[in-house]
Scaffold this motif. Structure first.
Motif, short mmCIF file in Angstrom:
data_model
loop_
_atom_site.label_atom_id
_atom_site.label_comp_id
_atom_site.label_asym_id
_atom_site.label_seq_id
_atom_site.Cartn_x
_atom_site.Cartn_y
_atom_site.Cartn_z
N ILE A 1 0.84 -1.21 0.00
CA ILE A 1 0.00 0.00 0.00
C ILE A 1 0.87 1.24 0.00
O ILE A 1 0.63 2.19 -0.75
N GLU A 2 1.89 1.23 0.80
CA GLU A 2 2.79 2.38 0.88
C GLU A 2 3.52 2.61 -0.44
O GLU A 2 3.72 3.75 -0.86
N ALA A 3 3.91 1.55 -1.11
CA ALA A 3 4.62 1.68 -2.39
C ALA A 3 3.72 2.31 -3.46
O ALA A 3 4.19 3.09 -4.29
N THR A 4 2.45 1.98 -3.45
CA THR A 4 1.56 2.55 -4.46
C THR A 4 1.18 3.99 -4.15
O THR A 4 0.89 4.76 -5.06
N LEU A 5 1.22 4.38 -2.87
CA LEU A 5 0.85 5.74 -2.50
C LEU A 5 2.03 6.69 -2.42
O LEU A 5 1.84 7.90 -2.38
N ASP A 6 3.24 6.18 -2.42
CA ASP A 6 4.43 7.00 -2.25
C ASP A 6 4.67 7.86 -3.48
O ASP A 6 4.97 7.35 -4.57
N PRO A 7 4.57 9.22 -3.36
CA PRO A 7 4.81 10.07 -4.53
C PRO A 7 6.29 10.19 -4.88
O PRO A 7 6.63 10.61 -5.97
N ALA A 8 7.20 9.81 -4.00
CA ALA A 8 8.63 9.93 -4.27
C ALA A 8 9.15 8.77 -5.11
O ALA A 8 10.30 8.78 -5.53
N ASP A 9 8.31 7.80 -5.38
CA ASP A 9 8.73 6.65 -6.18
C ASP A 9 8.95 7.11 -7.62
O ASP A 9 8.02 7.53 -8.29
N PRO A 10 10.19 7.05 -8.14
CA PRO A 10 10.46 7.57 -9.49
C PRO A 10 9.78 6.77 -10.59
O PRO A 10 9.48 7.30 -11.65
N ALA A 11 9.50 5.50 -10.37
CA ALA A 11 8.86 4.70 -11.41
C ALA A 11 7.38 5.04 -11.55
O ALA A 11 6.81 4.93 -12.64
N ALA A 12 6.77 5.47 -10.48
CA ALA A 12 5.34 5.76 -10.52
C ALA A 12 5.06 7.18 -11.03
O ALA A 12 3.96 7.46 -11.48
N GLN A 13 6.01 8.08 -10.97
CA GLN A 13 5.81 9.48 -11.34
C GLN A 13 5.41 9.67 -12.82
O GLN A 13 4.45 10.37 -13.10
N PRO A 14 6.12 9.08 -13.81
CA PRO A 14 5.71 9.28 -15.20
C PRO A 14 4.33 8.70 -15.49
O PRO A 14 3.57 9.26 -16.28
#
Length: 145
Positions: free
Chosen positions: A27-40
């Motif tokens: 859950i934390e990995a999907t909500l984390d805005p600092a994750d560079p892979a999720a940003q684009p």
């Protein structure tokens, strides 16, 4: 299985159940805005939503405009006129006024339906009955004084 067994099982459902594994890291990995892979992916999703919103607004505008042009170019028929050809009757007795309004509305709707299906015997019978009820209501007002 009897009723007591069902009650025991439903009481057991009220107790908390622990998950088999810890769910917070996912859950934390999907909500984390600092994750560079999720940003684009998020930026693409937001751009796509903006384009979809703009396209839906443009489509809705075109649809509304075409309806307005269609209605403007259409000649006015008697079905679009709100007042019927006959004069409306307003009884002086307030007890009869509500019935008179309802009968006038029913008569107007039946006339509009008759324009769409002039050969319908069912509509003709209903219109005749409505007119008969209107005349009976007028007679009741005259009898009441």
């Amino acid at each position: 299985m009897n009723e007591f067994e069902w009650l025991r099982q439903t009481r057991a459902l009220r107790e908390p159940v622990m998950p088999s594994r810890d769910l917070w890291p996912e859950i934390e990995a999907t909500l984390d805005p600092a994750d560079p892979a999720a940003q684009p992916m998020r930026q693409r999703g937001q751009r796509r939503q903006a384009w979809l919103l703009a396209a839906s607004f443009a489509g809705l505008s075109l649809f509304a405009g075409s309806i307005a042009v269609h209605l403007r170019d259409q000649p006015m028929t008697t079905a679009t006129v709100t007042t019927p050809d006959v004069a409306r009757w307003h009884p002086s007795d307030p007890r009869l006024a509500g019935a008179a309004v309802q009968l006038d509305a029913a008569s107007m709707e039946l006339r509009q339906a008759m324009e769409q299906a002039p050969d319908s015997p069912a509509l003709q019978r209903l219109l005749y009955r409505t007119q008969k009820q209107q005349s009976q209501l007028r007679q009741m007002e005259h009898q009441a004084g």
